[in-house]
Motif scaffolding. Structure first.
Motif, mmCIF file in Angstrom:
data_model
loop_
_atom_site.group_PDB
_atom_site.id
_atom_site.type_symbol
_atom_site.label_atom_id
_atom_site.label_comp_id
_atom_site.label_asym_id
_atom_site.label_seq_id
_atom_site.Cartn_x
_atom_site.Cartn_y
_atom_site.Cartn_z
ATOM 1 N N PRO A 44 0.822 -1.215 0.000
ATOM 2 C CA PRO A 44 0.000 0.000 0.000
ATOM 3 C C PRO A 44 0.852 1.260 0.000
ATOM 4 N N TYR A 45 0.263 2.351 -0.463
ATOM 5 C CA TYR A 45 0.943 3.645 -0.395
ATOM 6 C C TYR A 45 1.169 4.024 1.065
ATOM 7 N N ASN A 46 2.201 4.831 1.300
ATOM 8 C CA ASN A 46 2.525 5.238 2.676
ATOM 9 C C ASN A 46 1.442 6.118 3.283
ATOM 10 N N GLU A 47 0.830 6.961 2.456
ATOM 11 C CA GLU A 47 -0.237 7.841 2.937
ATOM 12 C C GLU A 47 -1.450 7.658 2.046
ATOM 13 N N VAL A 48 -2.608 7.401 2.647
ATOM 14 C CA VAL A 48 -3.829 7.200 1.866
ATOM 15 C C VAL A 48 -4.980 7.985 2.481
ATOM 16 N N PHE A 49 -6.005 8.226 1.663
ATOM 17 C CA PHE A 49 -7.209 8.901 2.129
ATOM 18 C C PHE A 49 -8.176 7.890 2.743
ATOM 19 N N ARG A 50 -8.360 6.777 2.042
ATOM 20 C CA ARG A 50 -9.196 5.685 2.522
ATOM 21 C C ARG A 50 -8.590 4.374 2.045
ATOM 22 N N ARG A 51 -9.173 3.263 2.470
ATOM 23 C CA ARG A 51 -8.735 1.964 1.963
ATOM 24 C C ARG A 51 -9.075 1.854 0.482
ATOM 25 N N GLY A 99 5.955 1.020 -9.579
ATOM 26 C CA GLY A 99 6.605 2.161 -10.216
ATOM 27 C C GLY A 99 5.950 3.485 -9.878
ATOM 28 N N THR A 100 4.618 3.487 -9.699
ATOM 29 C CA THR A 100 3.956 4.732 -9.307
ATOM 30 C C THR A 100 4.404 5.165 -7.916
ATOM 31 N N LYS A 101 4.654 4.188 -7.039
ATOM 32 C CA LYS A 101 5.145 4.502 -5.687
ATOM 33 C C LYS A 101 6.576 5.053 -5.738
ATOM 34 N N LYS A 102 7.412 4.358 -6.503
ATOM 35 C CA LYS A 102 8.842 4.651 -6.487
ATOM 36 C C LYS A 102 9.215 5.857 -7.339
ATOM 37 N N TYR A 103 8.671 5.918 -8.569
ATOM 38 C CA TYR A 103 9.133 6.923 -9.526
ATOM 39 C C TYR A 103 8.224 8.147 -9.614
ATOM 40 N N SER A 154 11.465 1.507 1.851
ATOM 41 C CA SER A 154 12.081 0.647 2.858
ATOM 42 C C SER A 154 11.054 -0.296 3.483
ATOM 43 N N GLU A 155 11.544 -1.372 4.063
ATOM 44 C CA GLU A 155 10.680 -2.365 4.707
ATOM 45 C C GLU A 155 9.932 -1.765 5.890
ATOM 46 N N ASP A 156 10.601 -0.877 6.627
ATOM 47 C CA ASP A 156 9.961 -0.237 7.787
ATOM 48 C C ASP A 156 8.724 0.549 7.370
ATOM 49 N N LYS A 157 8.854 1.302 6.268
ATOM 50 C CA LYS A 157 7.725 2.093 5.776
ATOM 51 C C LYS A 157 6.595 1.190 5.288
ATOM 52 N N LEU A 158 6.968 0.077 4.682
ATOM 53 C CA LEU A 158 5.953 -0.849 4.193
ATOM 54 C C LEU A 158 5.167 -1.448 5.352
ATOM 55 N N VAL A 159 5.853 -1.786 6.441
ATOM 56 C CA VAL A 159 5.178 -2.325 7.634
ATOM 57 C C VAL A 159 4.196 -1.299 8.187
ATOM 58 N N LEU A 160 4.618 -0.043 8.276
ATOM 59 C CA LEU A 160 3.740 1.016 8.773
ATOM 60 C C LEU A 160 2.526 1.209 7.862
ATOM 61 N N ALA A 161 2.770 1.134 6.552
ATOM 62 C CA ALA A 161 1.673 1.305 5.596
ATOM 63 C C ALA A 161 0.651 0.180 5.745
ATOM 64 N N LYS A 162 1.121 -1.036 5.940
ATOM 65 C CA LYS A 162 0.210 -2.168 6.119
ATOM 66 C C LYS A 162 -0.563 -2.045 7.428
ATOM 67 N N GLN A 163 0.098 -1.559 8.475
ATOM 68 C CA GLN A 163 -0.587 -1.351 9.752
ATOM 69 C C GLN A 163 -1.679 -0.290 9.605
ATOM 70 N N ARG A 164 -1.383 0.741 8.831
ATOM 71 C CA ARG A 164 -2.378 1.790 8.598
ATOM 72 C C ARG A 164 -3.581 1.227 7.840
ATOM 73 N N GLN A 165 -3.314 0.371 6.874
ATOM 74 C CA GLN A 165 -4.399 -0.270 6.130
ATOM 75 C C GLN A 165 -5.272 -1.107 7.063
ATOM 76 N N MET A 166 -4.643 -1.821 7.995
ATOM 77 C CA MET A 166 -5.393 -2.654 8.926
ATOM 78 C C MET A 166 -6.261 -1.791 9.844
ATOM 79 N N ARG A 167 -5.711 -0.656 10.293
ATOM 80 C CA ARG A 167 -6.503 0.246 11.143
ATOM 81 C C ARG A 167 -7.708 0.781 10.384
#
Length: 513
Positions: A349-356, A459-463, A470-483
């Motif tokens: 998932p993206y690091n920052e999202v409006f909704r799921r 590619g939309t995320k990266k470029y 990073s893996e740390d950011k991905l973990v946080l993004a997944k936690q945000r999705q779960m919340r």
């Protein structure tokens, strides 16, 4: 080290490549060199054709930057990392030529015009407006008028052996089955007469002509691309001409890196909007085919078309080449949407999202209006209201206005599908040696869509968004999705409980009576 070895191997292949050898000592005049297709064409030629002559790139000043400053910025991009790091001398072959396709004579100085017309062998005309909602007058001036000026330059070019015009597979999208041939448009669609109107007619009056001219085409881009082809077949068949028609050009399959993309045009902007949880409803048919072609396949075929056109007698009719995927190797919007939601809601998932992330295709205007209200308008008002209360700037209603406008321009292509013939494309592929098939691969059957699209999303995320991967950011993004998922379930539970709370006495009283 691996990259260096791969690039050296590519350069070694070029020594036995018929296509690469063709470009040895050939000077190219390129328009649209700062655009997506143009810059990728230039990068691949510099990297795979070490003996290429100079590339004279038409370039204008923009947003306070000189043409040279724009070029310096261009070569600092990630796209040119391979060339810049391993073959820096190649970049010196790109020479900016100051001009503008909207100006008379392309705005070239006498010296620059002489430079082009006395030295160039190949012309690649990629400059165009690709905006679907541009005013008819601007589209005519840029797409048709720019090509008229290019033909004038081409006629003055003493050593011209190949002139390739970039059109679009959707130039004749008013048809269901499209062949690699020119389609007459009728006497009322005279390209030069329409250009004459642009010289004296008021914009508002020309704007009123848009709908009658469009008829069953969806936008001014498709219309003016068809008009440009009409002009070329009426006035430029004495030139060594080839017409190249790509469909929806997407992120790269392999080169310069899987999933590389640098713009929000076409599907990439929609992918971002869905991944951010902003876009949740589109009008379309999930059973239709999404005809996307990777940019590196598109560029490889374009380079080959440039070579092959030079081998044909000028008196022959110009050939048209389709660069499409849907007929040969179809992939539906349903399959694409499934991959999209799996990727952005579960995998990365993206690091920052409006909704799921969630997206559905509406099959009617009424269904679309209903879900826009429920999934877009109400959440936008709630978010902006909360922003005002907290002292922040409300932005979501304006954001949704842009999203709706963008998605509406794409609706024509999500509701339909086309069949494109590919005889000329297949003929080109059959002519290539095994070396050239490896160096300039445009075989769509080799694309694995289940790999291509996740790389595109990544590619939309990266470029594009340049997110921390990073893996740390991905973990946080997944936690945000779960919340967000838990919050959604909680809100639904509260809503249902409230409904039952108010309905229960009514139902109980009705039962007793």
């Amino acid at each position: 080290v691996k990259l260096f070895i791969e690039e050296r191997a590519s350069m070694n292949l070029s020594e036995t490549s018929q296509v690469s050898q063709f470009y040895n000592g050939k000077n190219i005049f390129l328009t649209g060199g700062t655009g997506f297709l143009g810059k990728c064409f230039m990068e691949k030629v510099l990297r795979s054709c070490p003996g290429v002559g100079n590339i004279y790139m038409l370039c204008r000043g923009k947003r306070g930057k000189t043409p040279q400053e724009r070029m310096d910025k261009l070569f600092a991009e990630m796209l040119f990392d391979n060339v810049r790091e391993n073959f820096p001398a190649q970049i010196k072959k790109v020479i900016p030529v100051v001009g503008d396709v909207l100006e008379e004579g392309l705005g070239l100085s006498e010296e620059d015009e002489k430079l082009v017309t006395e030295n160039c062998h190949v012309i690649i005309h990629s400059a165009a407006t690709i905006r679907f909602d541009d005013h008819i007058k601007l589209s005519l001036q840029l797409n048709v008028g720019g090509t008229v000026k290019m033909v004038e330059i081409a006629r003055k070019t003493k050593n011209l052996i190949s002139f390739i015009h970039i059109s679009t597979a959707y130039a004749n999208c008013n048809l269901n089955n499209i062949e690699e041939r020119f389609y007459e448009m009728g006497p009322e669609y005279d390209p030069l007469k329409l250009l004459e109107l642009c010289e004296w007619m008021d914009e508002d009056v020309m704007g009123s002509m848009t709908e009658p001219l469009l008829r069953d085409r969806p936008n001014t881009y498709c219309l003016t691309k068809a008009l440009t082809e009409a002009y070329l077949f009426q006035h430029a068949t004495d030139l060594p001409l080839g017409i190249f028609r790509p469909s929806i050009v997407g992120a790269s399959w392999k080169e310069p890196a899987p999933g590389w993309i640098d713009n929000y045009n076409g599907p990439s902007g929609l992918f971002v909007a869905v991944g951010k949880g902003v876009l949740r409803i589109l009008e379309g048919d999930v059973t239709k085919v999404a005809d996307v072609i990777p940019i590196d396949h598109c560029v490889n075929m374009l380079i080959v078309v440039g070579w092959y056109t030079s081998t044909l007698p000028v008196e022959d009719k110009p050939l048209i080449y389709h660069c499409t995927s849907g007929t040969k190797h179809p992939f539906t919007w349903f399959k694409l949407g499934t991959l999209l939601l799996e990727f952005f809601s579960q995998q990365e998932p993206y690091n920052e999202v409006f909704r799921r992330p969630a997206v559905n295709f509406a099959t009617s205007k009424m269904e679309l209006a209903y879900w826009k209200l429920i999934s877009h308008t109400i959440p936008a008002y709630l978010a902006d209201g909360a922003a005002k209360v907290s002292g922040s700037k409300p932005v979501m209603r304006r954001a949704y206005d842009k999203v709706h406008k963008a998605s509406e321009t794409f609706t024509f292509f999500t509701k339909r599908e086309w069949t494109w013939t590919s005889e000329n494309c297949d003929m080109l592929w059959g002519l290539l040696s095994e070396v050239d098939k490896k160096l300039y691969n445009f075989d769509v059957m080799e694309i694995v869509w289940e790999q291509y699209y996740p790389n595109f999303f990544r590619g939309t995320k990266k470029y594009l968004l340049k997110e921390d991967m990073s893996e740390d950011k991905l973990v946080l993004a997944k936690q945000r999705q779960m919340r967000l998922k838990n919050m959604t379930h909680a809100c639904v539970a509260i809503f249902l409980a409230s409904v039952l709370y108010f309905l229960y006495p009514l139902l109980l009283g009705s039962f007793r009576s």
